[in-house]
Design an enzyme around this catalytic site. Structure first.
Site, mmCIF file in Angstrom:
data_model
loop_
_atom_site.group_PDB
_atom_site.id
_atom_site.type_symbol
_atom_site.label_atom_id
_atom_site.label_comp_id
_atom_site.label_asym_id
_atom_site.label_seq_id
_atom_site.Cartn_x
_atom_site.Cartn_y
_atom_site.Cartn_z
ATOM 1 N N ASP A 237 -3.052 15.971 38.111
ATOM 2 C CA ASP A 237 -2.609 14.941 37.734
ATOM 3 C C ASP A 237 -2.240 14.690 36.494
ATOM 4 O O ASP A 237 -3.151 15.263 35.476
ATOM 5 C CB ASP A 237 -3.072 13.510 38.300
ATOM 6 C CG ASP A 237 -4.579 13.274 38.216
ATOM 7 O OD1 ASP A 237 -5.028 11.753 38.125
ATOM 8 O OD2 ASP A 237 -5.284 14.174 37.655
ATOM 9 N N ASP A 312 -11.966 16.820 43.957
ATOM 10 C CA ASP A 312 -11.103 16.218 43.791
ATOM 11 C C ASP A 312 -11.002 14.247 43.924
ATOM 12 O O ASP A 312 -11.352 13.880 42.452
ATOM 13 C CB ASP A 312 -9.151 16.379 43.774
ATOM 14 C CG ASP A 312 -8.140 15.563 43.394
ATOM 15 O OD1 ASP A 312 -8.114 14.662 43.767
ATOM 16 O OD2 ASP A 312 -8.049 16.095 42.741
ATOM 17 N N TYR A 313 -11.469 14.094 45.338
ATOM 18 C CA TYR A 313 -11.255 12.635 45.485
ATOM 19 C C TYR A 313 -12.699 11.736 44.613
ATOM 20 O O TYR A 313 -11.760 10.906 43.868
ATOM 21 C CB TYR A 313 -11.335 12.420 46.829
ATOM 22 C CG TYR A 313 -10.374 12.517 47.490
ATOM 23 C CD1 TYR A 313 -10.397 12.715 49.466
ATOM 24 C CD2 TYR A 313 -8.510 12.101 47.207
ATOM 25 C CE1 TYR A 313 -9.667 12.643 49.686
ATOM 26 C CE2 TYR A 313 -7.902 12.287 48.346
ATOM 27 C CZ TYR A 313 -7.768 12.902 49.290
ATOM 28 O OH TYR A 313 -7.052 12.345 50.663
ATOM 29 N N ASP A 317 -12.312 8.633 41.583
ATOM 30 C CA ASP A 317 -12.668 7.124 41.842
ATOM 31 C C ASP A 317 -13.364 7.535 40.555
ATOM 32 O O ASP A 317 -13.974 6.071 40.649
ATOM 33 C CB ASP A 317 -13.390 7.343 42.832
ATOM 34 C CG ASP A 317 -12.850 7.139 44.670
ATOM 35 O OD1 ASP A 317 -12.811 7.736 45.396
ATOM 36 O OD2 ASP A 317 -11.843 6.616 44.483
HETATM 37 N N1 LIG Z 1 -6.203 13.969 41.416
HETATM 38 C C1 LIG Z 1 -5.565 13.367 41.999
HETATM 39 N N2 LIG Z 1 -4.871 12.192 40.991
HETATM 40 C C2 LIG Z 1 -4.204 11.005 42.015
HETATM 41 C C3 LIG Z 1 -5.218 10.764 43.114
HETATM 42 C C4 LIG Z 1 -4.077 9.199 43.372
HETATM 43 C C5 LIG Z 1 -4.918 7.844 44.796
HETATM 44 N N3 LIG Z 1 -5.634 9.264 46.024
HETATM 45 C C6 LIG Z 1 -6.002 8.988 46.548
HETATM 46 C C7 LIG Z 1 -7.162 7.532 46.030
HETATM 47 C C8 LIG Z 1 -7.876 7.216 47.008
HETATM 48 C C9 LIG Z 1 -7.262 7.701 48.895
HETATM 49 O O1 LIG Z 1 -7.991 8.838 48.576
HETATM 50 C C10 LIG Z 1 -6.242 8.750 47.794
HETATM 51 O O2 LIG Z 1 -6.197 10.438 48.886
HETATM 52 C C11 LIG Z 1 -3.934 9.246 43.195
HETATM 53 N N4 LIG Z 1 -3.473 10.271 41.629
HETATM 54 C C12 LIG Z 1 -2.687 9.994 40.894
HETATM 55 O O3 LIG Z 1 -3.442 9.243 39.789
HETATM 56 C C13 LIG Z 1 -2.317 9.192 38.937
HETATM 57 C C14 LIG Z 1 -2.391 6.952 39.255
HETATM 58 O O4 LIG Z 1 -3.752 6.646 38.049
HETATM 59 P P1 LIG Z 1 -4.396 5.466 37.113
HETATM 60 O O5 LIG Z 1 -3.046 5.175 36.506
HETATM 61 O O6 LIG Z 1 -5.292 5.589 36.919
HETATM 62 O O7 LIG Z 1 -4.182 4.670 38.593
HETATM 63 C C15 LIG Z 1 -1.196 9.479 39.135
HETATM 64 O O8 LIG Z 1 -0.936 10.510 38.969
HETATM 65 C C16 LIG Z 1 -1.539 9.610 40.395
HETATM 66 O O9 LIG Z 1 -0.316 10.619 41.384
HETATM 67 C C17 LIG Z 1 -6.207 11.943 43.812
HETATM 68 O O10 LIG Z 1 -7.061 11.028 44.608
HETATM 69 N N5 LIG Z 1 -6.438 12.618 43.192
#
Ligand SMILES: Nc1nc2c(c(CN[C@H]3C=C[C@H](O)[C@@H]3O)cn2[C@@H]2O[C@H](COP(=O)(O)O)[C@@H](O)[C@H]2O)c(=O)[nH]1
Length: 339
Positions: A237, A312-313, A317
């Site tokens: 991302d 990653d998670y 976070d």
């Molecule tokens: N690498 C990775 N990218 C992730 C996530 C998540 C949320 N998922 C988990 C979180 C809680 C639950 O446990 C879900 O499983 C969103 N994104 C990406 O981030 C960007 C948004 O960022 P901001 O503009 O700051 O909100 C966007 O590209 C979005 O697609 C992840 O976990 N890992």
């Protein structure tokens, strides 16, 4: 057209050939040391409790929620960081990815069946603008694309999987790779692929996070007991590269840094963007390996899986919780439907 290289191999290729982004071993080690205290307690069962907006159940309705959210899980960054889309829900103002989740929950509370394929297959643009309306003057980005993807995805889910993502999961017969490929083959908006040095490569960010969130919401049990879950890579991302640079695990060339600090947009598939995404995936693979070594050295037996998903998670976070520290660290601005 021949199948693209899978994400892990694509990342290895990009990391080997990349010129403006490189993985820094000392930063990889530092990142692994940062994760070490928490890692031994990681459990897939914790996912639900981690975030108040995640679905409470582990049933078909929870899977329907995950599917519609991950079909729209892209491009939340605002032109001005401080003035972005916000969704107020349960007394909290949510931004970014969480604004998407809050809007879905807000609609469900209002009796709008936004997670049901028969609804979103024919939902209108006006209805989508209302469901995802922002409580600030700044709307959620790419709302027309979100509308098009809802219609397209809903129609395909109805035609091919009886309108239920659970059917899609059950067809994958507990293989994470099969589920990822089922999603990419049947749902065009998940085809996160590009060319690099004459080769067709893939990152499949939304398909991989959909598999990961399916594993998490089912707590690794029943239909979600994927025996190959560790083959899923980190999700490329725009937040993870930012935190990896902050931790010193990823380094950008001066030329690339200049572009990012100017706030320049990078187009999806251009060299710099591909190098950032590919090196980020490879970097997290190395952090995971280093973490496993450190746990081994300490003679610690982790309670659960230590895989790239949980790394990653945690890092995602961590980036959320350390927004202020990241203010000066540039992230790459690409407007697209893939991440
Ligand atoms: N690498 C990775 N990218 C992730 C996530 C998540 C949320 N998922 C988990 C979180 C809680 C639950 O446990 C879900 O499983 C969103 N994104 C990406 O981030 C960007 C948004 O960022 P901001 O503009 O700051 O909100 C966007 O590209 C979005 O697609 C992840 O976990 N890992």
């Amino acid at each position: 057209m021949d199948a693209p290289l899978p994400p892990r191999e694509s990342a290895r290729l990009v990391a080997e050939k990349s010129r403006d982004v490189r993985v820094a071993p000392e930063g990889v080690r530092r990142a692994a040391e940062l994760l070490l205290p928490a890692a031994s307690a990681w459990r897939v069962q914790h996912w639900r409790a981690l975030h108040e907006l995640n679905p409470r159940g582990a049933d078909e309705a929870a899977l329907a929620w995950v599917f519609v959210v991950d079909s729209l899980n892209f491009s939340f960054w605002a032109e001005q960081e401080e003035r972005g889309c916000e969704v107020r829900y349960g007394g909290t103002a949510y931004t970014g990815y969480w604004a998407l989740c809050a809007a879905v929950n807000r609609a469900l509370d209002r009796g709008i069946p936004v997670t049901s394929a028969s609804y979103y297959a024919t939902v209108t643009l006006d209805e989508v603008q209302d469901i995802f309306r922002s409580d600030t003057a700044v709307p959620m980005p790419l709302i027309e694309e979100r509308h098009r993807i809802l219609n397209e995805t809903g129609k395909i889910l109805l035609e091919k999987f009886g309108g239920s993502f659970l059917n899609c999961v059950q067809k994958s017969k507990k293989s994470a790779q099969k589920l990822m490929h089922l999603v990419v083959e049947n749902f065009p908006s998940y085809r996160d692929e590009t060319e690099f040095e004459g080769k067709r490569i893939s990152f499949y960010k939304r398909a991989q996070i959909l598999v990961a969130d399916t594993w998490s919401v089912l707590e690794g049990r029943g239909d979600g007991c994927f025996e190959d879950i560790s083959s899923i890579t980190m999700f490329a991302d725009y937040r993870l590269p930012q935190i990896l640079v902050h931790l010193g695990a990823l380094k950008y060339s001066d030329a690339l840094l200049k572009r990012l600090l100017r706030g320049e947009m990078l187009s999806n598939g251009e060299k710099h963007e591909v190098e950032i995404r590919g090196c980020s995936i490879w970097c997290v693979e190395l952090i995971r390996d280093c973490l496993l070594e450190l746990l081994e050295k300490r003679g610690e037996k982790p309670q659960g899986e230590i895989n790239s998903i949980l790394v990653d998670y945690y890092l995602w976070d961590y980036a959320r919780d350390h927004r202020d520290d990241l203010r000066g660290v540039p992230f790459h601005r690409t407007r697209c439907i893939y991440y």
